[in-house]
Design a protein around this motif. Structure first.
Motif, PDB file in Angstrom:
ATOM      1  N   GLY A  33     -11.141  15.851   3.610  1.00 26.82           N
ATOM      2  CA  GLY A  33     -10.810  16.976   4.469  1.00 26.82           C
ATOM      3  C   GLY A  33      -9.980  16.606   5.679  1.00 26.82           C
ATOM      4  N   SER A  34      -9.840  15.316   5.954  1.00 25.97           N
ATOM      5  CA  SER A  34      -9.048  14.913   7.119  1.00 25.97           C
ATOM      6  C   SER A  34      -7.561  15.000   6.800  1.00 25.97           C
ATOM      7  CB  SER A  34      -9.401  13.483   7.525  1.00 25.97           C
ATOM      8  OG  SER A  34      -8.973  12.572   6.518  1.00 25.97           O
ATOM      9  N   LEU A  35      -6.756  14.871   7.859  1.00 22.03           N
ATOM     10  CA  LEU A  35      -5.310  14.906   7.677  1.00 22.03           C
ATOM     11  C   LEU A  35      -4.838  13.758   6.795  1.00 22.03           C
ATOM     12  CD1 LEU A  35      -3.078  16.777   8.718  1.00 22.03           C
ATOM     13  CD2 LEU A  35      -2.684  15.170  10.576  1.00 22.03           C
ATOM     14  N   ASP A  36      -5.476  12.597   6.957  1.00 22.58           N
ATOM     15  CA  ASP A  36      -5.076  11.446   6.149  1.00 22.58           C
ATOM     16  C   ASP A  36      -5.520  11.598   4.699  1.00 22.58           C
ATOM     17  OD1 ASP A  36      -3.775   9.376   7.963  1.00 22.58           O
ATOM     18  OD2 ASP A  36      -5.538   9.956   9.109  1.00 22.58           O
ATOM     19  N   TRP A  37      -6.624  12.295   4.489  1.00 25.69           N
ATOM     20  CA  TRP A  37      -7.034  12.590   3.119  1.00 25.69           C
ATOM     21  C   TRP A  37      -5.956  13.454   2.442  1.00 25.69           C
ATOM     22  CZ3 TRP A  37     -11.315  11.410   0.027  1.00 25.69           C
ATOM     23  CH2 TRP A  37     -11.469  12.183  -1.130  1.00 25.69           C
ATOM     24  N   ILE A  88     -10.868   6.833   5.095  1.00 23.85           N
ATOM     25  CA  ILE A  88     -10.326   8.199   5.081  1.00 23.85           C
ATOM     26  C   ILE A  88     -11.412   9.176   4.628  1.00 23.85           C
ATOM     27  CG2 ILE A  88      -8.597   9.706   4.042  1.00 23.85           C
ATOM     28  CD1 ILE A  88      -6.751   7.354   3.797  1.00 23.85           C
ATOM     29  N   GLN A  89     -11.702  10.107   5.490  1.00 24.52           N
ATOM     30  CA  GLN A  89     -12.750  11.086   5.195  1.00 24.52           C
ATOM     31  C   GLN A  89     -12.167  12.306   4.486  1.00 24.52           C
ATOM     32  OE1 GLN A  89     -16.035  10.345   5.858  1.00 24.52           O
ATOM     33  NE2 GLN A  89     -15.136   8.371   6.409  1.00 24.52           N
ATOM     34  N   SER A 106       0.854  -1.177   0.000  1.00 21.12           N
ATOM     35  CA  SER A 106       0.000   0.000   0.000  1.00 21.12           C
ATOM     36  C   SER A 106       0.894   1.233   0.000  1.00 21.12           C
ATOM     37  CB  SER A 106      -0.887   0.011   1.233  1.00 21.12           C
ATOM     38  OG  SER A 106      -1.832  -1.019   1.161  1.00 21.12           O
ATOM     39  N   PRO A 107       0.609   2.182  -0.872  1.00 18.42           N
ATOM     40  CA  PRO A 107       1.456   3.374  -0.929  1.00 18.42           C
ATOM     41  C   PRO A 107       1.357   4.220   0.330  1.00 18.42           C
ATOM     42  CG  PRO A 107      -0.450   3.634  -2.322  1.00 18.42           C
ATOM     43  CD  PRO A 107      -0.462   2.219  -1.862  1.00 18.42           C
ATOM     44  N   ILE A 108       0.212   4.178   0.988  1.00 16.30           N
ATOM     45  CA  ILE A 108       0.129   4.830   2.290  1.00 16.30           C
ATOM     46  C   ILE A 108      -0.533   3.849   3.239  1.00 16.30           C
ATOM     47  CG2 ILE A 108      -0.063   7.167   1.365  1.00 16.30           C
ATOM     48  CD1 ILE A 108      -3.060   7.026   1.984  1.00 16.30           C
ATOM     49  N   THR A 109      -0.317   4.052   4.514  1.00 18.59           N
ATOM     50  CA  THR A 109      -1.016   3.255   5.501  1.00 18.59           C
ATOM     51  C   THR A 109      -1.874   4.183   6.343  1.00 18.59           C
ATOM     52  OG1 THR A 109       0.849   3.460   6.997  1.00 18.59           O
ATOM     53  CG2 THR A 109       0.750   1.485   5.630  1.00 18.59           C
ATOM     54  N   TYR A 110      -2.898   3.603   6.939  1.00 21.83           N
ATOM     55  CA  TYR A 110      -3.809   4.375   7.760  1.00 21.83           C
ATOM     56  C   TYR A 110      -4.037   3.559   9.020  1.00 21.83           C
ATOM     57  CZ  TYR A 110      -8.161   6.622   9.234  1.00 21.83           C
ATOM     58  OH  TYR A 110      -9.128   7.289   9.946  1.00 21.83           O
ATOM     59  N   PHE A 169      -6.565   4.164  -3.115  1.00 26.54           N
ATOM     60  CA  PHE A 169      -6.990   5.507  -3.472  1.00 26.54           C
ATOM     61  C   PHE A 169      -8.326   5.444  -4.200  1.00 26.54           C
ATOM     62  CE2 PHE A 169      -2.236   6.047  -3.624  1.00 26.54           C
ATOM     63  CZ  PHE A 169      -2.167   6.755  -2.440  1.00 26.54           C
ATOM     64  N   SER A 170      -9.286   6.165  -3.683  1.00 29.14           N
ATOM     65  CA  SER A 170     -10.614   6.173  -4.294  1.00 29.14           C
ATOM     66  C   SER A 170     -10.613   7.089  -5.516  1.00 29.14           C
ATOM     67  CB  SER A 170     -11.648   6.680  -3.281  1.00 29.14           C
ATOM     68  OG  SER A 170     -11.353   8.022  -2.916  1.00 29.14           O
TER      69      SER A 170
END
Length: 1605
Positions: A415-419, A412-413, A391-395, A463-464
């Motif tokens: 507007g969030s930091l993870d977004w 991941i919502q 995965s290119p990023i992890t959450y 990624f959506s």
């Protein structure tokens, strides 16, 4: 006993003879009997008073008499053993029935205590049965059924006990008791097992009459008031909790504790789901929480607190953390429940914190490296694992473990930091253009295109479509801003269009949604050019886009939105017109014409002026195609080129035909026969012309490029005439210009189109030449090298035993060599690890070398690869006879060296076999090879000689030569060798080399001079290779090189490389390739086709007539020369290695992967190379194209005393990584960037101050590079990172100096940057930093960063210029510098890692607030907590510390390490020991915590690390440890929780589930190492043992329960 086994036993208890007596006794004391109840069932009481009188008619005996009466029954019954079980069964039935009747419930509780005191109730069997019966009863009540729950319903009815469901309290007899909470002062916290509802298989359900389920004449129907049913359940739970609280006063078994906890958690988590089967809308309106709910809730919480209290530790508190309690959707308004949920959140956050890197929210992967995904999917086969990307990023999910795949995308919502972090990653990708293979794996298909029956999403897809849509629009706006600022960024637009086309065609972007969002975000101030219209014109012909427009109910509105991007591009200076400006001027009309053509319903809304403008293109085209004169596409002026680009959007087919006519206009001619061929077949070949230039091809529409590529492909592989080199070159240029949009796997594509295409003469040769000499880097970029290797291997296996197929076989083998050496991750030689390899002996040997280079220079990426390596090596060596020399083996990585060292050298056996066959072979060779030999004997020899003798043909010829090669019949020898199969020729070469070297040894013993023997050997081999071209040079050289354990083999190799014949051949090869020879796409002139025999020699050309395109004997040497260099260095003959490099550097310029060669050889032999040889190796590169640091040549080429480069050098190196490799942060916090988003390509130019002057005249020196300019290593991001690696590996200083310099920059990075750039030495946070404020060791304070070491010379860094050049604030830049340093160190060999661990541990141990013994421990713990416990604080300038920076560096470093290199990570903890305080212990756990998700998949590393962590704990909490002040075990509750989490995470092999169990081996290890700890700490960890009597995990573990021993 298992619950499923209890049901049949309880059923048998219903008919036990003692049952009636026990039931009658309970009826008596409950004030109930069968006669009274049956009367009540028939008669209705007229009023409450009369009812009350009836109830008081017969008072039950006093409770104190109950035990005497029960013992009296005991004396009358013979079967004492069954009595306990029958008693429990009756009690469970009564509890279910009488829970709502307060006096009866109190008596039942009293009787249970009494019976337990005399041993007639066993809590460990009773409680699980009770809880299971309660669950079944609740299910029955919740469904509103006519059924009732009674463990002995039949017997109860027979004896007169009412087997009704729970009565509804509507009279004074049924007042519920409301005792105060029995545990008002407990302050523990806790929780254990799964929270899901467990099946209740232990209770038998029995239907009863509706008249039996009555209360005051009221029947509970399925439509009853939900509050009645809810209250009934509440009373039942309340009584159950009271019973459990009573039971907990005894010592219950761990399995019972687990069962209790499971049910308690299930009740709490699902507290509001009791009204099942009711219409939700009506039911929820009528039902509200009442007093009964609060009572059982509090009792339930009392049970839980008792279970998890630290004094008893019946259940580890960790079980609460994974119970899901904190995620109750509808939390009741209850302070007690809120308190426990708050505590669970607090401790859960601590566990999650341990698993997150410092600056987790800022960590974002780079595309400079690639790793593979297996940790979420550990059970797939080896080859599929090798194709799954990480995965290119992890959450981080609930407990800090990383989520994968679609779970991540949906979590991941916006507007969030993870977004924002996800968008950072995507923006970085759109700027650096990673492999299309990466895009396919990480992007989810847009929901509008996803089929309903779609299977599981791609693992790793995170990624959506909303994310990629937003990032794509960001990139478009960014490029628009650059264009508006008059920055030349046409190349960036071209690259972006290629990726955009690919993403749209791959269904990753919802086209209609994209248009809507693009319109809303691109305002007219930004939109000053037609670039957006041009971008949309690229995709307008994609079928998916056309369908979306046609089916869109708002097609008119959508079309207007598309047209709203049209801008009138006024050409300001008619005399200075560029092709781009003309294209952008006409693109609106082109797009309007396209929309007009496919949608009639919206024609009236189109701009007719644009339609009219489109006619100008028609007129221009008619004008230029008038007459017979054709446009000169090689030399178009800017206007003509621009107009032709427009034509490619308007009339793609016409433009395609014109270009094809250009390529074929020279006509065809007959191929001249070679002197050695006589054939009546005429072969036609296209006359040569110039290939289409890149300047023209780059601006064509992608749609036209696709058409042109397909049409050329048909001509190349299906046409009647042999194509021209110009056409082949044009085809390759097309694929390189748009690598995302135009790539196709050729073997698959061609065979799908025409299954028998590869059997057509010349097709395989042409395809292999294209792949070997033009598209090898492209396949590597796409991650298709392994698939291509398997396809080529099939060709090799089919023809290696086929007589005479030398040319195709050797070309395929050479391509396979290049492919194997290009792979820089683990690979299987077959798609399965079954059966022998299909590789040749040569390829087997090269595979071992390639694996050795990969493992030593890059490590093994995954656990599975380490598992597959031994069987893979066995598979390779099963068909290979080779043994490796000691000098080669000493440089191999240990994993391979240990496997190969035991191999027996069979060369002695080979020589014996030769000696036995020598007489026969010499006789045959004499008849065959004497000058007067009969030519007819050739066929006799071929047909009738034995295979075991044929392999000695060349050895026999060698012996007959005796230094006079002209004395043998070369014609016969050449003919026989050509008639052999390729496999036989290879065998002959390897055998001849062994015989040759053995013969030299014999001759030396006879007194011959070595020099003469070597000269004679060289002359004889030259005869084979050059004079009569009898053998392939590359295989002969490899055979000699592989015999480096013979002292003379390498001397012969060097003498062959020194010969003028080969050097002349190389010189001719370079001359024939033209002025820009190694950058073939720049060649604009005619390509010169070399004659087949001259290019490949007699042996390979022989009967073949198909002409070569790029193939040549010199080109076949490209994979061989690097291997010879490796072998020379292994044998410590550096001067010869340097000499060979000096001679063949011009040839290596054509090596498709020469940059990788330089990087790998420096890493492979790090510490063994001389400075002079390093410089020679670096000169293999085209230095003007490599972004080396400005001062790098001074540090490498200096002949003065070797000194470590200053800090400024290393800081510049890290800044280059920050600017070009690390994904940029959000632009909002970046000052001075003129409003441009952060991923501006101009950021790449920030580091060009030191490199631009060396770059020469490349087209994109000031902007993004096209793929064909970065084919090796693939992207500019990779180039910058690998260049930094090359620089570090080339420095002539000690590893310790390099690592120390980098670490010191990290330790002091905030101080240096802040004080130097902002002048904040006197900032408030840095003043008064004394013992009064220990919790905030400020980054602005030199005191907080000071260590006992001498202050490093970081003052040599020009920090002010660094901050201004980066475009970041100080705190952002400092964080990114730390990330960049970790990334860089992870790319370096393990020597650097061990030094890093040493440096890091030294800095941590010497920090002032760990060494100052005068400071109180509380202050020390507070400082550590403040520094390390919030994963987001390390980046803040006012909270950074030396320890925080070091831990952040280690986390960044760990996250980039391959799995194999994680084995050494525990060294950092070893270096920190002995640990003397809780603060240092917490640091150790904080360092290792984020590694858990990766260590959990490697049993060996995990067990080693876990044992080490326990040992570290023993330093502070050991039986024999003597800390300066006592430490309470409760101080490390978070560490205790984390250890539980680690054990269960490893047991699950991933994120912990409710059903996760620890592995038995892990519990065994914990049991052993736990003995080191103090009893109070052992007590908190007792559940991690294998003791069935103390651990709920052991007591519920399937293996331990089945086999307790």
């Amino acid at each position: 006993m298992d619950q499923s086994q209890r049901a049949p036993q309880r059923a048998s208890h219903q008919y036990h003879p003692s049952r009636n007596a026990i039931v009658d006794l309970f009826n008596l004391y409950l004030g109930r009997n069968s006669r009274q109840k049956s009367e009540d069932a028939i008669r209705e009481s007229p009023n409450k008073t009369q009812k009350r009188v009836t109830a008081l008619r017969e008072l039950p005996p006093r409770n104190e008499q109950f035990l005497l009466d029960f013992e009296q029954i005991l004396g009358q019954l013979p079967d004492q053993e069954q009595l306990c079980a029958v008693t429990e069964s009756v009690l469970i039935s009564l509890i279910v029935q009488c829970s709502s009747h307060a006096p009866q419930a109190e008596f039942i509780l009293f009787s249970l205590r009494s019976l337990c005191s005399i041993g007639y109730v066993n809590w460990d069997t009773f409680l699980p049965s009770l809880l299971s019966s309660v669950s079944s009863a609740e299910a029955s009540i919740g469904q509103g059924s006519q059924a009732m729950v009674a463990a002995s319903s039949t017997s109860l009815q027979a004896s007169g006990i009412i087997s009704s469901s729970i009565p509804i309290p509507n009279s004074s007899n049924f007042q519920a008791s409301n005792p105060a909470s029995p545990l008002p002062s407990i302050h523990g916290i806790g929780s254990p097992t799964q929270s899901t509802t467990e099946p209740s298989s232990c209770v038998s359900l029995s239907p009863v009459k509706s008249s039996d389920i009555s209360c005051g004449g009221q029947q509970i129907s399925s439509k009853a008031n939900p509050s009645l049913r809810g209250t009934a359940i509440s009373y039942l739970r309340q009584l159950s909790c009271k019973i459990i609280l009573a039971a907990l006063e005894s010592n219950l078994k761990p399995a019972t504790h687990a069962d209790i906890f499971s049910h308690m958690m299930n009740w709490l988590v699902n507290w509001d789901q009791r009204q099942l089967g009711i219409d939700e809308a009506d039911g929820m309106k009528a039902w509200k929480p009442e007093r009964a709910l609060n009572e059982w809730l509090h009792s339930c919480l009392d049970v839980i607190w008792l279970l998890v209290e630290e004094d008893k530790c019946r259940v580890p508190f960790y079980e609460l953390l994974r119970s899901g309690l904190q995620f109750i959707d509808n939390i009741p308004d209850d302070e007690a429940l809120f308190t426990i949920i708050l505590e669970v959140h607090r401790r859960r956050d601590m566990v999650a914190m341990h698993m997150q890197m410092l600056d987790q929210h800022l960590q974002c992967p780079t595309f400079a490296t690639h790793r593979f995904l297996s940790q979420a999917y550990p059970n797939i086969s080896g080859e599929s694992i090798a194709n799954l990307r990480y995965s290119p990023i992890t959450y981080p999910s609930v407990l800090g473990e990383p989520l994968h795949g679609e779970d991540l995308a949906t979590s991941i919502q916006r507007g969030s930091l993870d977004w924002e972090r996800a968008l950072r990653c995507l923006r970085h990708a759109l700027h650096t253009t990673p492999s299309p293979d990466w895009w396919r794996r990480v992007l989810l298909i847009a929901p509008c295109y996803r089929p309903h029956n779609q299977q599981l999403p791609t693992p790793g897809a995170v990624f959506s479509s909303e994310m990629i849509c937003e990032a794509t629009i960001d990139r478009a706006i960014e490029l628009l801003k650059m264009t508006n600022s008059e920055t030349h960024c046409w190349q960036e637009w071209l690259i972006f269009a290629d990726v955009f086309f690919f993403l749209m065609k791959s269904w990753c972007i919802d086209f209609l949604d994209f248009v809507d969002k693009l319109v809303s975000r691109v305002d007219q101030q930004i939109l000053r050019s037609n670039h957006v219209t041009w971008l949309l014109a690229q995709i307008i012909r994609i079928e998916l886009v056309t369908n979306a427009l046609n089916s869109d109910p708002k097609k008119v509105e959508t079309t207007r939105k598309i047209l709203s991007f049209h801008k009138e591009d006024k050409i300001s200076d008619p005399n200075n017109v560029s092709p781009q400006s003309i294209l952008l001027d006409f693109i609106s009309s082109s797009q309007t014409l396209r929309i007009w053509s496919f949608n009639t319903s919206i024609r009236e809304h189109l701009n007719h002026e644009q339609l009219q403008k489109g006619k100008q293109i028609d007129e221009w085209w008619k004008q230029v195609t008038k007459g017979e004169r054709m446009m000169d596409y090689m030399n178009l002026d800017d206007r003509s080129m621009g107009m032709f680009w427009v034509l490619s959007y308007t009339m793609a087919q016409a433009a395609c035909d014109a270009l094809m006519n250009c390529l074929t206009s020279s006509g065809v001619t007959e191929l001249l026969q070679g002197s050695n061929l006589q054939s009546n077949d005429r072969i036609m070949v296209m006359r040569e012309c110039c290939p289409l230039p890149m300047s023209l091809l780059s601006g064509l529409s992608i749609n036209l490029c696709l058409k042109l590529a397909h049409q050329i492909e048909d001509t190349l592989f299906l046409g009647q005439a042999i194509p021209s080199i110009a056409m082949v070159e044009t085809y390759c240029r097309l694929l390189l210009i748009a690598p995302h949009s135009l790539f196709r796997p050729h073997f698959t594509t061609l065979t799908q189109k025409t299954p028998s295409i590869l059997s057509k003469p010349g097709v395989s040769l042409l395809l292999l030449e294209i792949l070997n000499y033009r598209l090898l880097p492209l396949y590597r970029y796409h991650g298709k090298s392994k698939a291509l290797m398997y396809d080529v291997t099939k060709i090799i296996s089919m023809i290696k035993a086929k007589r005479g197929e030398h040319r195709l076989f050797r070309l395929a083998e050479n391509l396979c060599m290049n492919l194997i050496l290009s792979l820089r991750d683990f690979f299987l030689v077959k798609k399965e690890l079954k059966g022998p390899t299909e590789f040749t002996e040569t390829l087997n040997r090269i595979t071992i070398i390639s694996l050795a280079i990969t493992i030593k220079t890059r490590g093994i990426a995954e656990v599975e690869h380490m598992v597959f390596l031994p069987p893979l090596l066995e598979q390779i060596m099963a068909t290979s006879q080779h043994t490796w020399s000691e000098k080669t083996l000493r440089h191999f990585p240990a994993l391979i060296r240990d496997t190969l060292m035991g191999r027996i050298d069979k060369r002695g056996q080979a020589i014996q076999a030769w000696q036995q066959a020598e007489t026969t072979v010499i006789n045959q060779c004499t008849q065959l090879l004497s000058p007067s030999a009969d030519p007819t004997y050739v066929m006799t020899y071929i047909s009738h000689s034995f295979p075991q003798h044929r392999q000695y043909l060349c050895a026999g010829a060698w012996m007959l030569m005796n230094g006079h090669p002209e004395s043998i019949n070369s014609a016969n020898l050449g003919r026989v060798l050509r008639e052999f199969s390729p496999e036989e020729v290879t065998s002959n070469i390897y055998t001849m080399v062994d015989v040759l070297l053995h013969h030299i040894q014999i001759e030396l013993q006879h007194g011959h001079l070595l020099q003469e023997l070597l000269l004679k050997a060289s002359a004889n081999l030259a005869y084979f290779i050059w004079t009569h071209e009898l053998l392939p040079l590359d295989i002969l050289l490899l055979a000699l090189t592989d015999r480096d354990d013979d002292p003379h083999a390498l001397h012969i190799v060097i003498s062959l490389l020194d010969r003028q014949e080969l050097q002349q051949r190389v010189k001719m090869f370079c001359m024939n390739r033209g002025p820009h020879s190694h950058e073939h796409w720049l060649n604009s002139g005619l390509f010169k086709r070399v004659e087949l025999q001259k290019a490949l020699g007699n042996h390979l050309s022989w009967k073949d007539r198909y002409p070569p395109f790029f193939d040549d004997i010199a080109a076949r040497m490209l994979p061989v020369i690097p291997l010879i260099i490796y072998r020379l260095i292994e044998n410590d003959v550096m001067e010869y290695a340097e000499k060979v490099l000096a001679i063949y550097t011009p040839l290596l310029a054509y090596h498709p992967l020469r940059f990788t060669f330089v990087r790998d050889i420096l890493a492979y032999f790090y510490g063994h190379l001389t400075g002079k040889l390093i410089v020679r190796i670096l000169n293999v590169l085209d230095v003007s194209k490599i972004p080396f640091s400005e001062s790098f040549p001074q540090h490498v080429g200096s002949s003065n005393t070797v000194m470590c480069p200053p800090p400024d050098y290393f800081a510049t190196l890290l800044l280059g990584l920050v600017n070009n490799v690390i994904p940029p942060l959000n632009s909002k916090s970046k000052p001075g960037s003129m409003g441009d988003p952060p991923s501006i390509p101009g950021r790449a130019a920030l580091n060009k101050t030191q490199a631009t002057s060396q770059f020469g005249t490349t087209n994109t020196s000031e902007g993004q590079r096209a793929f064909y300019q970065n084919q090796d290593p693939g992207t500019y991001t990779q180039l910058v990172l690998e260049t930094a690696v090359i620089e570090i590996l080339s420095l002539p200083v000690q590893v310790s100096q390099i690592v120390s310099s980098l670490v010191q920059i990290v330790v002091h990075v905030q101080t240096t940057l802040i004080q130097s750039s902002n002048g904040l030495q006197g900032m408030p946070s840095s003043t008064g930093q004394g013992s009064a404020l220990p919790t905030s060791p400020s980054g602005g304070s030199t005191d907080s960063l000071n260590t006992s070491r001498s202050n490093p010379s970081t003052s040599g860094i020009n920090a002010a210029s660094f901050v201004s050049r980066s475009g970041y604030t100080c705190q952002q830049l400092s964080c990114l510098m730390i990330q960049a340093c970790g990334l860089l160190l992870a790319q370096l060999p393990p020597e650097f890692h061990m030094q890093l661990y040493s440096e890091a541990s030294g800095i941590i141990k010497s920090c002032w607030w760990l060494t100052d013994g005068k400071r109180p421990l509380r202050e020390l713990d507070s400082a550590v907590g403040y520094t390390l416990l919030d994963p987001t604080w390390a980046a803040q300038d006012n909270t950074s510390t030396a320890i925080g920076n070091i831990v952040a560096l280690l986390h960044s470093f760990f996250s980039n390490l391959p799995q194999e290199w994680l084995e050494s990570t525990h060294t950092i903890i070893k270096n920190l020991r002995p640990v003397s305080s809780v603060a240092m212990l917490r640091i150790a756990f904080r360092i290792m915590g984020p590694l858990l998700p990766r260590l959990a998949f490697s049993r060996q590393i995990f067990m080693k690390t876990l044992a080490l962590l326990f040992n570290v704990m023993s330093d502070v909490f050991g039986r024999n440890s003597q800390p300066s002040s006592p430490n309470e075990a409760s101080e490390i509750a978070d560490i205790i929780d984390f250890l539980h989490h680690a054990v269960l995470y490893e047991g699950q092999g991933g994120p912990v589930q409710s059903s996760s169990k620890p592995k038995l081996e892990t519990l065994t290890l914990c049991s052993k190492v736990m003995e080191l700890l103090r009893p109070d700490v052992q007590h908190l960890l007792s559940h991690l043992k294998t003791d069935l009597n103390s651990s709920i995990y052991a007591a519920t573990h399937p293996k331990l329960v089945q086999n307790p021993t």
